[in-house]
Design an enzyme around this catalytic site. Sequence first.
Site, mmCIF file in Angstrom:
data_model
loop_
_atom_site.group_PDB
_atom_site.id
_atom_site.type_symbol
_atom_site.label_atom_id
_atom_site.label_comp_id
_atom_site.label_asym_id
_atom_site.label_seq_id
_atom_site.Cartn_x
_atom_site.Cartn_y
_atom_site.Cartn_z
ATOM 1 N N HIS A 126 33.706 64.664 -42.839
ATOM 2 C CA HIS A 126 34.417 64.829 -43.512
ATOM 3 C C HIS A 126 35.001 64.432 -44.953
ATOM 4 C CE1 HIS A 126 36.657 64.855 -39.109
ATOM 5 N NE2 HIS A 126 35.245 65.544 -39.594
ATOM 6 N N TYR A 149 45.431 59.177 -38.773
ATOM 7 C CA TYR A 149 46.237 58.008 -39.059
ATOM 8 C C TYR A 149 47.702 58.180 -39.361
ATOM 9 C CZ TYR A 149 41.170 55.320 -39.914
ATOM 10 O OH TYR A 149 39.865 55.566 -39.405
ATOM 11 N N PRO A 198 39.968 47.508 -35.105
ATOM 12 C CA PRO A 198 39.525 48.937 -35.326
ATOM 13 C C PRO A 198 40.041 49.980 -36.158
ATOM 14 C CG PRO A 198 40.227 49.448 -33.089
ATOM 15 C CD PRO A 198 40.922 47.648 -33.507
ATOM 16 N N LYS A 247 35.726 49.578 -38.739
ATOM 17 C CA LYS A 247 34.889 48.687 -39.518
ATOM 18 C C LYS A 247 33.685 47.535 -38.873
ATOM 19 C CE LYS A 247 35.354 49.583 -43.557
ATOM 20 N NZ LYS A 247 34.623 50.714 -43.743
ATOM 21 N N TYR A 276 37.109 51.999 -47.115
ATOM 22 C CA TYR A 276 36.877 52.804 -45.529
ATOM 23 C C TYR A 276 35.451 53.633 -46.359
ATOM 24 C CZ TYR A 276 38.202 55.719 -42.020
ATOM 25 O OH TYR A 276 38.316 56.435 -40.743
HETATM 26 P P1 RFL Z 1 28.288 44.369 -29.657
HETATM 27 O O1 RFL Z 1 27.829 46.137 -29.667
HETATM 28 O O2 RFL Z 1 28.966 44.150 -28.361
HETATM 29 O O3 RFL Z 1 26.475 44.830 -28.443
HETATM 30 C C1 RFL Z 1 25.972 43.220 -27.624
HETATM 31 C C2 RFL Z 1 25.416 43.284 -26.857
HETATM 32 O O4 RFL Z 1 24.816 41.980 -25.952
HETATM 33 C C3 RFL Z 1 24.788 42.018 -24.583
HETATM 34 N N1 RFL Z 1 24.709 40.812 -24.678
HETATM 35 C C4 RFL Z 1 24.186 40.451 -23.713
HETATM 36 N N2 RFL Z 1 22.291 40.164 -23.702
HETATM 37 C C5 RFL Z 1 21.582 39.624 -23.219
HETATM 38 N N3 RFL Z 1 22.053 38.368 -22.385
HETATM 39 C C6 RFL Z 1 23.200 37.859 -22.669
HETATM 40 N N4 RFL Z 1 23.684 36.442 -22.127
HETATM 41 C C7 RFL Z 1 24.289 39.177 -23.156
HETATM 42 N N5 RFL Z 1 25.992 38.626 -23.618
HETATM 43 C C8 RFL Z 1 25.880 40.459 -24.207
HETATM 44 C C9 RFL Z 1 25.812 42.944 -24.436
HETATM 45 O O5 RFL Z 1 25.704 43.632 -23.457
HETATM 46 C C10 RFL Z 1 25.933 44.064 -25.693
HETATM 47 O O6 RFL Z 1 25.264 45.606 -25.427
HETATM 48 O O7 RFL Z 1 27.693 43.050 -30.743
HETATM 49 P P2 RFL Z 1 27.403 44.312 -31.779
HETATM 50 O O8 RFL Z 1 26.145 44.785 -32.004
HETATM 51 O O9 RFL Z 1 27.850 43.229 -32.990
HETATM 52 O O10 RFL Z 1 28.483 45.655 -32.560
HETATM 53 C C11 RFL Z 1 29.048 45.719 -32.707
HETATM 54 C C12 RFL Z 1 30.145 46.620 -32.537
HETATM 55 O O11 RFL Z 1 29.829 47.541 -31.132
HETATM 56 C C13 RFL Z 1 31.909 46.795 -33.039
HETATM 57 O O12 RFL Z 1 32.313 46.067 -33.689
HETATM 58 C C14 RFL Z 1 32.198 48.191 -32.919
HETATM 59 O O13 RFL Z 1 32.180 49.026 -31.640
HETATM 60 C C15 RFL Z 1 33.527 47.765 -33.694
HETATM 61 N N6 RFL Z 1 34.640 49.589 -33.185
HETATM 62 C C16 RFL Z 1 34.085 50.185 -34.553
HETATM 63 N N7 RFL Z 1 33.012 50.557 -35.649
HETATM 64 C C17 RFL Z 1 32.883 51.344 -36.478
HETATM 65 O O14 RFL Z 1 32.043 50.157 -37.345
HETATM 66 N N8 RFL Z 1 33.821 51.980 -36.866
HETATM 67 C C18 RFL Z 1 34.029 52.658 -36.213
HETATM 68 O O15 RFL Z 1 35.058 53.244 -35.864
HETATM 69 C C19 RFL Z 1 34.664 51.756 -34.603
HETATM 70 N N9 RFL Z 1 35.375 51.881 -33.759
HETATM 71 C C20 RFL Z 1 35.300 50.269 -32.436
HETATM 72 C C21 RFL Z 1 35.302 50.941 -32.619
HETATM 73 C C22 RFL Z 1 35.729 49.194 -31.183
HETATM 74 C C23 RFL Z 1 35.901 49.566 -29.887
HETATM 75 N N10 RFL Z 1 36.143 48.652 -29.193
HETATM 76 C C24 RFL Z 1 36.826 49.508 -28.217
HETATM 77 C C25 RFL Z 1 36.797 47.116 -29.185
HETATM 78 C C26 RFL Z 1 36.988 51.865 -31.609
HETATM 79 C C27 RFL Z 1 36.949 50.571 -30.473
HETATM 80 C C28 RFL Z 1 38.341 51.220 -30.133
HETATM 81 C C1 PHB Z 2 36.685 56.894 -33.587
HETATM 82 O O1 PHB Z 2 35.876 57.659 -33.400
HETATM 83 O O2 PHB Z 2 36.320 55.837 -32.135
HETATM 84 C C2 PHB Z 2 37.058 55.876 -34.377
HETATM 85 C C3 PHB Z 2 37.120 56.012 -35.832
HETATM 86 C C4 PHB Z 2 38.182 55.351 -36.769
HETATM 87 C C5 PHB Z 2 38.414 54.309 -36.700
HETATM 88 C C6 PHB Z 2 38.439 54.019 -35.145
HETATM 89 C C7 PHB Z 2 37.519 54.663 -34.212
HETATM 90 O O3 PHB Z 2 39.586 53.969 -37.607
#
Ligand code: RFL
Ligand code: PHB
Length: 389
Positions: free
Chosen positions: A72, A201, A292, A296, A384
Amino acid sequence: MRTTIGIIGAGPAGLFLAHLLHRAGIASVILEARSREAVEQTIRAGMLEHWVVERMRAMGLGARLDAEAHFHGGITLQSGTERAHLDIAGLTGGKRVTIYAQHEVLKDLIAARLADGGEIRFDATVTRIEGIESDRPALHYGEGGVARRLDCDFVVAADGFHGPGRQAIPAAARREYSRRWPFGWLGILCHAPLSWPELIYASHADGFALLTTRSDSVQRLYLQCGPDDDVAAWPDARIWDALHRRLASPGWQLAEGAIFAKTVVPLRSFVCETMRHGRLFLAGDAAHIVPPTGAKGLNLAVADVVVLARALEAFLHHNRSDGIESYAARALERVWKVARFSWWMTAMLHRSPSEDAFDARIRAAELAHVMESRPAQAALAENYAGLPM
Ligand code: RFL
Ligand code: PHB
């Protein structure tokens, strides 16, 4: 077992790091508590910063992304029923917003890592981290009911917010900053066509809503809810009613479809200082959480490991320790800027339960300013699209 870098966690931080190390000729092993299927099916982030996409391409990981992602030029901000297009590409010299689900990124990273002969041990839970103040740290883990040990030169805890990595740093050596926001996000996936060509948003008197996408036939929507809401309190009809109200705009209709995933996440801001203790490094959600709203978390996790991989390479190949000594300070500089941006977006777009009429007017004025002022939009767009790496 023995390796150079023992990595806990096959999330974005751990997997990107393993790839970067491999390219630098450094051996690593990833220990991941969950199964490959669980990792590849967990629904989380969607938005990738421009430089993350460029890096995936440069690492030979961009083929499926280029074929399947949505690109986008900007985002839409909505206040009440009024919308404004924010021209991210035009304001940032061409940086686009890439929508490609986190679990798709992980599938690509895992497949490529295994094809390179890399070692990822799934269903391997780290239970104890030993010797981080020595030069012979070790990870104790359980795999199929058997206790095992991985000896390494360095440990990277890329184990998410709830992993054991951060707790392995003595409490006296770390300082934690946190804010629990008084609301959460209810996220859904549904089978429906695209309703709008970019993310929306929306700030509404009832609360925030976000329209995003996954494909031409699967849409992702979020709405502000209580931090401890149970999904059972949100039957489909209540969700659609709330989304129609919060995203309403004259002459426009939100396309509905069958909901097939529903989750509630509480919103939290959290930063752990430091991100290194002896031979243990923290990366990604293990060290920091952002709400979220700014999209980021994943991007910041990748930024950490880019800095870390460089530091480890300088130490292991050139015997230079300045990179590992300054890792925490360098990473935290970006972390606080991103924490600030995510806090600002969250505060501007959500209605807090304690908000009074004055607060509400100030918040509306701030959003109106961003929707009207190109300089204000430029500041949003710069953050962003992703601060320079
Ligand atoms: P993760 O992805 O949590 O991975 C950590 C891994 O470690 C494992 N683990 C273990 N393994 C072995 N032994 C243990 N004792 C362990 N304990 C834990 C876990 O099973 C897991 O697989 O961390 P990482 O790599 O730092 O990545 C972070 C991201 O996943 C997170 O920041 C994002 O998902 C946040 N987020 C978003 N980030 C963006 O950059 N753009 C987005 O659009 C965005 N949207 C979001 C989001 C997070 C969301 N939720 C569900 C919190 C939207 C949502 C709704
Ligand atoms: C998503 O596509 O899941 C998403 C996009 C933008 C955000 C958070 C989540 O700020």
